[in-house]
Design a protein around this motif. Structure first.
Motif, mmCIF file in Angstrom:
data_model
loop_
_atom_site.group_PDB
_atom_site.id
_atom_site.type_symbol
_atom_site.label_atom_id
_atom_site.label_comp_id
_atom_site.label_asym_id
_atom_site.label_seq_id
_atom_site.Cartn_x
_atom_site.Cartn_y
_atom_site.Cartn_z
ATOM 1 N N ILE A 93 80.534 15.137 20.659
ATOM 2 C CA ILE A 93 81.155 14.099 21.471
ATOM 3 C C ILE A 93 80.284 12.848 21.488
ATOM 4 O O ILE A 93 79.081 12.922 21.252
ATOM 5 C CB ILE A 93 81.405 14.585 22.919
ATOM 6 N N GLU A 94 80.928 11.704 21.752
ATOM 7 C CA GLU A 94 80.209 10.429 21.791
ATOM 8 C C GLU A 94 80.696 9.646 23.011
ATOM 9 O O GLU A 94 81.896 9.576 23.270
ATOM 10 C CB GLU A 94 80.484 9.643 20.519
ATOM 11 N N ASN A 95 79.732 9.051 23.741
ATOM 12 C CA ASN A 95 80.127 8.248 24.907
ATOM 13 C C ASN A 95 80.272 6.783 24.532
ATOM 14 O O ASN A 95 80.089 6.398 23.376
ATOM 15 C CB ASN A 95 79.160 8.450 26.076
ATOM 16 N N GLU A 96 80.590 5.958 25.513
ATOM 17 C CA GLU A 96 80.849 4.529 25.276
ATOM 18 C C GLU A 96 79.616 3.779 24.784
ATOM 19 O O GLU A 96 79.721 2.744 24.140
ATOM 20 C CB GLU A 96 81.383 3.894 26.559
ATOM 21 N N THR A 100 75.485 10.470 21.126
ATOM 22 C CA THR A 100 76.207 11.613 20.584
ATOM 23 C C THR A 100 75.548 12.919 21.040
ATOM 24 O O THR A 100 74.333 13.035 21.027
ATOM 25 C CB THR A 100 76.220 11.554 19.041
ATOM 26 N N MET A 124 82.286 18.984 32.495
ATOM 27 C CA MET A 124 82.387 18.536 31.102
ATOM 28 C C MET A 124 83.285 19.487 30.303
ATOM 29 O O MET A 124 84.193 19.045 29.588
ATOM 30 C CB MET A 124 81.006 18.452 30.460
ATOM 31 N N GLU A 136 90.115 11.466 24.019
ATOM 32 C CA GLU A 136 89.092 11.096 24.997
ATOM 33 C C GLU A 136 89.131 12.079 26.149
ATOM 34 O O GLU A 136 90.209 12.465 26.603
ATOM 35 C CB GLU A 136 89.328 9.672 25.518
ATOM 36 N N TRP A 148 84.217 10.445 27.159
ATOM 37 C CA TRP A 148 83.618 10.941 25.924
ATOM 38 C C TRP A 148 84.711 11.072 24.858
ATOM 39 O O TRP A 148 85.797 11.563 25.138
ATOM 40 C CB TRP A 148 82.974 12.311 26.152
#
Length: 157
Positions: A93-96, A100, A124, A136, A148
């Protein structure tokens, strides 16, 4: 209340730990307690006190593991899970901000020995369940609201 699920790998690890405690740690500690007790005055005998305490800790862990193993349901990979996030999935997953993470969704008893796991009961994991790649996931916690993006989903087969 926690969900009584565990991966096959995690179940084997708990069984191995229980076996090691019963066959190795407990007999060794019992011998040390017996030896220390034979030296005489137990109230001032640090070896006796320490090993007696250690024996109580071992017995407590054995009781916990025995109960847990009895109540846990092992969840194996199923081909129907492909493409979606379910129990046992490895999710990238990757946030804004571009950070990662690669995490696996596992049972409560598996999260303490590894840094790359989250419990199925965590906010989560709940936000990620049933999502697909490029979806998302909105995670709401006491620390705030986070979004995420799911980059990849894999399962150990």
């Amino acid at each position: 209340m926690r969900t009584p699920l565990i991966t096959r790998k995690g179940f084997r690890q708990l069984q191995q730990e229980l076996d090691h405690l019963w066959r190795v740690d407990r007999p060794e500690t019992t011998k040390k307690v017996t030896w220390a007790a034979s030296l005489g005055d137990r109230s001032e005998n640090a070896d006796y006190q320490y090993n007696k305490k250690r024996l109580r800790e071992i017995d407590r862990r054995i009781r916990y593991l025995s109960k847990s193993i009895e109540n846990l349901k092992v969840v194996d990979y199923s081909p129907e899970q492909d493409g979606y996030v379910f129990f046992g999935a490895w999710v990238e997953i990757e946030n804004e901000q571009g950070k990662t993470l690669r995490i696996q969704i596992v049972g409560y008893d598996e999260i303490f020995t590894r840094k790359d796991c989250i419990s199925i009961d965590s906010p989560m994991a709940r936000a990620l369940l049933k999502k697909q790649v490029d979806d998302e996931a909105e995670v709401r916690t006491e620390a705030g609201h986070f979004v995420w993006l799911i980059k990849s989903i894999e399962y150990e087969k």
